[in-house]
Design a protein around this motif. Structure first.
Motif, PDB file in Angstrom:
ATOM      1  N   ILE A 187      37.442  45.394  44.104  1.00  0.00           N
ATOM      2  CA  ILE A 187      38.753  45.838  44.356  1.00  0.00           C
ATOM      3  C   ILE A 187      39.539  46.955  43.559  1.00  0.00           C
ATOM      4  O   ILE A 187      40.160  47.807  44.156  1.00  0.00           O
ATOM      5  N   GLY A 188      39.377  47.141  42.348  1.00  0.00           N
ATOM      6  CA  GLY A 188      40.147  48.200  41.425  1.00  0.00           C
ATOM      7  C   GLY A 188      41.335  47.398  41.282  1.00  0.00           C
ATOM      8  O   GLY A 188      41.450  46.311  40.783  1.00  0.00           O
ATOM      9  N   ARG A 189      42.306  48.084  41.670  1.00  0.00           N
ATOM     10  CA  ARG A 189      43.794  47.476  41.352  1.00  0.00           C
ATOM     11  C   ARG A 189      44.219  47.013  42.755  1.00  0.00           C
ATOM     12  O   ARG A 189      44.214  48.073  43.733  1.00  0.00           O
ATOM     13  N   TYR A 190      44.947  46.040  42.996  1.00  0.00           N
ATOM     14  CA  TYR A 190      45.839  45.720  44.234  1.00  0.00           C
ATOM     15  C   TYR A 190      46.915  46.519  44.162  1.00  0.00           C
ATOM     16  O   TYR A 190      47.504  46.611  43.081  1.00  0.00           O
ATOM     17  N   LYS A 191      47.456  46.629  45.350  1.00  0.00           N
ATOM     18  CA  LYS A 191      48.402  47.859  45.471  1.00  0.00           C
ATOM     19  C   LYS A 191      49.095  47.117  46.700  1.00  0.00           C
ATOM     20  O   LYS A 191      48.962  46.717  47.542  1.00  0.00           O
ATOM     21  N   VAL A 192      50.643  47.399  46.297  1.00  0.00           N
ATOM     22  CA  VAL A 192      51.473  46.904  47.244  1.00  0.00           C
ATOM     23  C   VAL A 192      51.194  47.663  48.718  1.00  0.00           C
ATOM     24  O   VAL A 192      50.876  48.929  48.615  1.00  0.00           O
ATOM     25  N   GLY A 193      51.202  46.863  49.759  1.00  0.00           N
ATOM     26  CA  GLY A 193      51.169  47.681  51.256  1.00  0.00           C
ATOM     27  C   GLY A 193      50.509  46.680  52.295  1.00  0.00           C
ATOM     28  O   GLY A 193      50.573  45.487  51.917  1.00  0.00           O
ATOM     29  N   ASP A 194      50.252  47.090  53.458  1.00  0.00           N
ATOM     30  CA  ASP A 194      49.766  46.446  54.394  1.00  0.00           C
ATOM     31  C   ASP A 194      48.442  46.707  54.854  1.00  0.00           C
ATOM     32  O   ASP A 194      48.271  47.929  55.035  1.00  0.00           O
ATOM     33  N   PHE A 195      47.474  45.655  55.171  1.00  0.00           N
ATOM     34  CA  PHE A 195      46.194  46.277  55.384  1.00  0.00           C
ATOM     35  C   PHE A 195      45.595  45.057  56.612  1.00  0.00           C
ATOM     36  O   PHE A 195      45.813  44.160  56.461  1.00  0.00           O
ATOM     37  N   PRO A 196      45.175  45.735  57.667  1.00  0.00           N
ATOM     38  CA  PRO A 196      44.556  45.082  59.023  1.00  0.00           C
ATOM     39  C   PRO A 196      43.561  44.239  58.556  1.00  0.00           C
ATOM     40  O   PRO A 196      42.480  44.630  57.720  1.00  0.00           O
ATOM     41  N   PHE A 197      43.171  43.298  59.423  1.00  0.00           N
ATOM     42  CA  PHE A 197      42.102  42.419  59.117  1.00  0.00           C
ATOM     43  C   PHE A 197      40.843  43.343  59.787  1.00  0.00           C
ATOM     44  O   PHE A 197      40.963  43.944  60.557  1.00  0.00           O
ATOM     45  N   PHE A 198      39.534  42.889  59.268  1.00  0.00           N
ATOM     46  CA  PHE A 198      38.289  43.438  59.376  1.00  0.00           C
ATOM     47  C   PHE A 198      38.212  45.124  58.987  1.00  0.00           C
ATOM     48  O   PHE A 198      37.272  45.587  59.591  1.00  0.00           O
ATOM     49  N   ARG A 250      54.842  37.161  25.842  1.00  0.00           N
ATOM     50  CA  ARG A 250      54.320  36.452  24.821  1.00  0.00           C
ATOM     51  C   ARG A 250      54.981  34.985  25.204  1.00  0.00           C
ATOM     52  O   ARG A 250      55.605  34.545  25.995  1.00  0.00           O
ATOM     53  N   ASN A 251      53.756  34.098  24.708  1.00  0.00           N
ATOM     54  CA  ASN A 251      54.009  32.647  24.545  1.00  0.00           C
ATOM     55  C   ASN A 251      54.237  32.240  25.823  1.00  0.00           C
ATOM     56  O   ASN A 251      55.230  31.550  26.205  1.00  0.00           O
ATOM     57  N   CYS A 252      53.218  32.313  26.839  1.00  0.00           N
ATOM     58  CA  CYS A 252      53.395  31.799  28.122  1.00  0.00           C
ATOM     59  C   CYS A 252      52.375  30.681  28.406  1.00  0.00           C
ATOM     60  O   CYS A 252      51.422  30.633  27.754  1.00  0.00           O
ATOM     61  N   TYR A 253      52.819  29.674  29.301  1.00  0.00           N
ATOM     62  CA  TYR A 253      51.796  28.621  29.536  1.00  0.00           C
ATOM     63  C   TYR A 253      51.300  29.039  31.157  1.00  0.00           C
ATOM     64  O   TYR A 253      52.713  28.787  31.932  1.00  0.00           O
ATOM     65  N   LEU A 254      50.329  29.361  31.426  1.00  0.00           N
ATOM     66  CA  LEU A 254      49.914  29.674  32.584  1.00  0.00           C
ATOM     67  C   LEU A 254      48.734  28.581  33.060  1.00  0.00           C
ATOM     68  O   LEU A 254      47.659  28.607  32.625  1.00  0.00           O
ATOM     69  N   ALA A 255      49.268  27.906  34.462  1.00  0.00           N
ATOM     70  CA  ALA A 255      48.157  27.016  34.847  1.00  0.00           C
ATOM     71  C   ALA A 255      48.097  27.092  36.190  1.00  0.00           C
ATOM     72  O   ALA A 255      47.411  26.068  37.027  1.00  0.00           O
ATOM     73  N   GLY A 256      48.600  28.125  36.806  1.00  0.00           N
ATOM     74  CA  GLY A 256      48.745  28.059  38.313  1.00  0.00           C
ATOM     75  C   GLY A 256      47.652  28.896  39.108  1.00  0.00           C
ATOM     76  O   GLY A 256      46.542  29.234  38.357  1.00  0.00           O
ATOM     77  N   LEU A 257      47.767  29.465  40.231  1.00  0.00           N
ATOM     78  CA  LEU A 257      46.859  30.179  40.932  1.00  0.00           C
ATOM     79  C   LEU A 257      47.349  31.480  41.110  1.00  0.00           C
ATOM     80  O   LEU A 257      48.630  31.723  41.513  1.00  0.00           O
ATOM     81  N   ALA A 258      46.550  32.455  40.654  1.00  0.00           N
ATOM     82  CA  ALA A 258      46.798  33.645  41.040  1.00  0.00           C
ATOM     83  C   ALA A 258      45.562  34.610  41.534  1.00  0.00           C
ATOM     84  O   ALA A 258      44.491  34.089  41.133  1.00  0.00           O
ATOM     85  N   VAL A 259      45.797  35.449  42.514  1.00  0.00           N
ATOM     86  CA  VAL A 259      44.723  36.114  42.992  1.00  0.00           C
ATOM     87  C   VAL A 259      44.977  37.894  42.864  1.00  0.00           C
ATOM     88  O   VAL A 259      43.924  38.503  42.068  1.00  0.00           O
ATOM     89  N   GLU A 260      46.120  38.214  43.379  1.00  0.00           N
ATOM     90  CA  GLU A 260      46.420  39.773  43.298  1.00  0.00           C
ATOM     91  C   GLU A 260      47.024  39.970  41.665  1.00  0.00           C
ATOM     92  O   GLU A 260      48.220  40.305  41.578  1.00  0.00           O
TER      93      GLU A 260
END
Length: 383
Positions: free
Chosen positions: A265-276, A319-329
Motif C-alpha cells: 500500500i505505502g501510505r493510505y491517502k484520502v480519496g475515492d477509488f473504484p472497484f477492480f 501518549r498513554n493510550c489504550y488501543l484495543a479496536g480495529l484499524a486498517v487505514e
C-alpha cells in the motif's frame, strides 16, 4: 435432504419444524462454517455457497459473509455490494415484531422474504428484519436497521437507527467526478476478463494468507525440535521452549505484516477509488493479510506495544493510550493523548458506496473514550 426449504408465510408450530430450524441454525452459525465463508469474501465461491443453501444470488455480487438461517427467503439481485457482519432475520414470529403491527398489514406472522435489489449496497453491521426490501441502488450505511417490512426506495441512502427506524440521510446524487468512478467500476464489473481475474487474484491471496496462523504452529514445532530432544530433555524444557519459540515466530510474522503494508500500500491517502482497479486489489490484499495475523497482535491490545504497532503502520498516536479496536487505514488515523479505544471498536478509514471505496481521515482528540463496539466513521472528528 434433512432440513428442506424454508417457505414464506405462516408456519404451523410443530416439534419437527422447530427442530429443523434449530439444526440448520447450529450448522450455519458454527465457528467452522463462518470460518469457511470468511475465507472467500468478495468471490464467486462465497456466492455459490449461499446459492447451494437456497439463497437467490444474482450475477457478480460483491459478497461478504453474512448471518442468516432462512437462506431460501433471501433474494440478492445482480451487482449488490455487501459489507461485513450483515444480519438477515426472516422469522417475524420473533419477539421484536409487535403482533398488532403484523396483523395491521393483513399478513400473519411467519417467514417473510427479504430482497436486496439490483446494485443495492448493504454495508457493515446492518440488520434486516423480516419483509425488508432494499430497492435498486439504495444504500444502507454502517449499522443501519431495516425494520419489519421496511421499504428503502431507489437511490435512497440510510444509516443507523433511531427509535427502531433507520435515518434517511439523502438521495444519491453523485458529482460528475464521482459518477465517472462509479461508471468505471460498473464497466469493469461487466467485463468478464476483469471479473474473473479479480476473483483469481483474491483466491490466490486467500490460499496463501489464511493458513498463516496454522503455519506459525508448524514453524514453532520445527523451531522447538531444533533445541529439544525428547530422549535427553525433560517436559520442563519443552514447556519452556514452546512459548518462547512461538512468541519469536509471531513477532517475526507481525514485522512481516507491517512490512507488507508499506510494500503493498505505502501510505493510505484520502480519496475515492473504484472497484477492480489496482488500488482495490491492493486494498483487498492488505485486508486479507491483516485478517490472518497471529494471536500476538490480539494479546497486545491495550498495551503500549499496540501503540507502537499503530505508529509503525503510519498512525499518529499520542501518549498513554489504550488501543484495543480495529484499524486498517492507519495513515488516516490521528489519536491524541490519553485516548481509550475499547474492544471491538471500529476506527477504519473507509466506506463503500456504489462500488467506490471512499477513504477519509479520522481524528480522536485527547481524552476521548470509545466504549466497546462503538464506531468512529471515516471523516469523524471526536473531541
Amino acid at each position: 435432504l434433512v432440513i428442506g426449504r424454508f417457505e414464506p408465510g405462516h408456519q404451523d408450530w410443530s416439534h419437527w419444524a422447530e427442530f429443523r430450524h434449530w439444526l440448520h441454525a447450529r450448522a450455519v452459525e458454527s465457528h467452522d462454517f463462518e470460518g469457511i465463508c470468511e475465507m472467500w469474501v468478495n468471490t464467486e465461491v462465497l456466492s455459490s455457497i449461499y446459492r447451494l443453501l437456497g439463497a437467490s444470488v444474482g450475477r457478480r455480487v460483491q459478497m461478504d459473509a453474512f448471518h442468516a438461517v432462512e437462506h431460501d427467503l433471501l433474494t440478492i439481485e445482480d451487482y449488490t455490494v455487501f459489507g461485513s457482519e450483515v444480519l438477515f432475520c426472516c422469522d417475524s414470529r420473533a419477539p421484536w415484531t409487535p403482533q398488532a403491527s403484523a396483523q395491521s398489514g393483513g399478513q400473519p406472522l411467519g417467514y417473510e422474504p427479504i430482497r436486496c435489489g439490483k446494485a443495492s449496497n448493504v454495508l457493515d453491521h446492518c440488520t434486516l428484519l423480516p419483509g425488508a426490501t432494499v430497492a435498486e441502488r439504495a444504500v444502507l450505511g454502517t449499522c443501519t436497521l431495516a425494520p419489519h417490512r421496511a421499504y428503502f426506495p431507489p437511490l435512497a441512502i440510510h444509516s443507523g437507527s433511531s427509535r427502531g427506524r433507520s435515518l434517511h440521510l439523502r438521495d444519491h446524487s453523485a458529482p460528475k467526478a464521482l459518477r465517472a468512478l462509479e461508471d468505471s467500476a460498473m464497466q469493469a464489473l461487466d467485463d468478464p476478463v476483469v471479473w474473473w481475474r479479480f476473483n483469481a487474484i483474491i483466491l490466490l491471496i486467500t490460499l496463501v494468507a489464511k493458513p498463516i496462523p496454522e503455519a506459525l504452529w508448524v514453524v514453532t514445532y520445527f523451531g522447538v525440535t531444533a533445541f529439544w530432544d525428547p530422549e535427553e530433555d525433560g517436559l520442563i524444557s519443552l514447556l519452556t521452549f514452546v512459548p518462547v519459540v512461538y512468541f519469536v515466530v509471531c513477532l517475526i510474522e507481525l514485522f512481516l505484516t507491517i512490512g507488507a503494508k508499506w510494500l503493498i500500500i505505502g501510505r493510505y491517502k484520502v480519496g475515492d477509488f473504484p472497484f477492480f482497479g489496482q488500488y482495490h486489489i491492493r486494498w483487498m490484499a492488505m485486508m486479507i493479510l491483516s485478517s490472518g495475523i497471529s494471536d500476538l497482535a490480539e494479546a497486545m491490545q491495550g498495551t503500549i506495544f499496540n501503540a507502537w504497532v499503530y505508529r509503525a503502520n503510519g498512525a499518529r498516536v499520542g501518549r498513554n493510550c489504550y488501543l484495543a479496536g480495529l484499524a486498517v487505514e492507519y495513515d488516516l488515523l490521528e489519536i491524541g493523548d490519553h485516548v481509550a479505544i475499547g474492544p471491538e471498536c471500529d476506527t477504519t478509514g473507509h466506506t463503500v458506496e456504489n462500488m467506490v471505496i471512499k477513504l477519509a481521515a479520522t481524528k480522536l482528540g485527547s481524552g476521548v473514550a470509545m466504549c466497546p463496539a462503538s464506531f468512529a466513521m471515516p471523516g469523524a472528528v471526536v473531541e
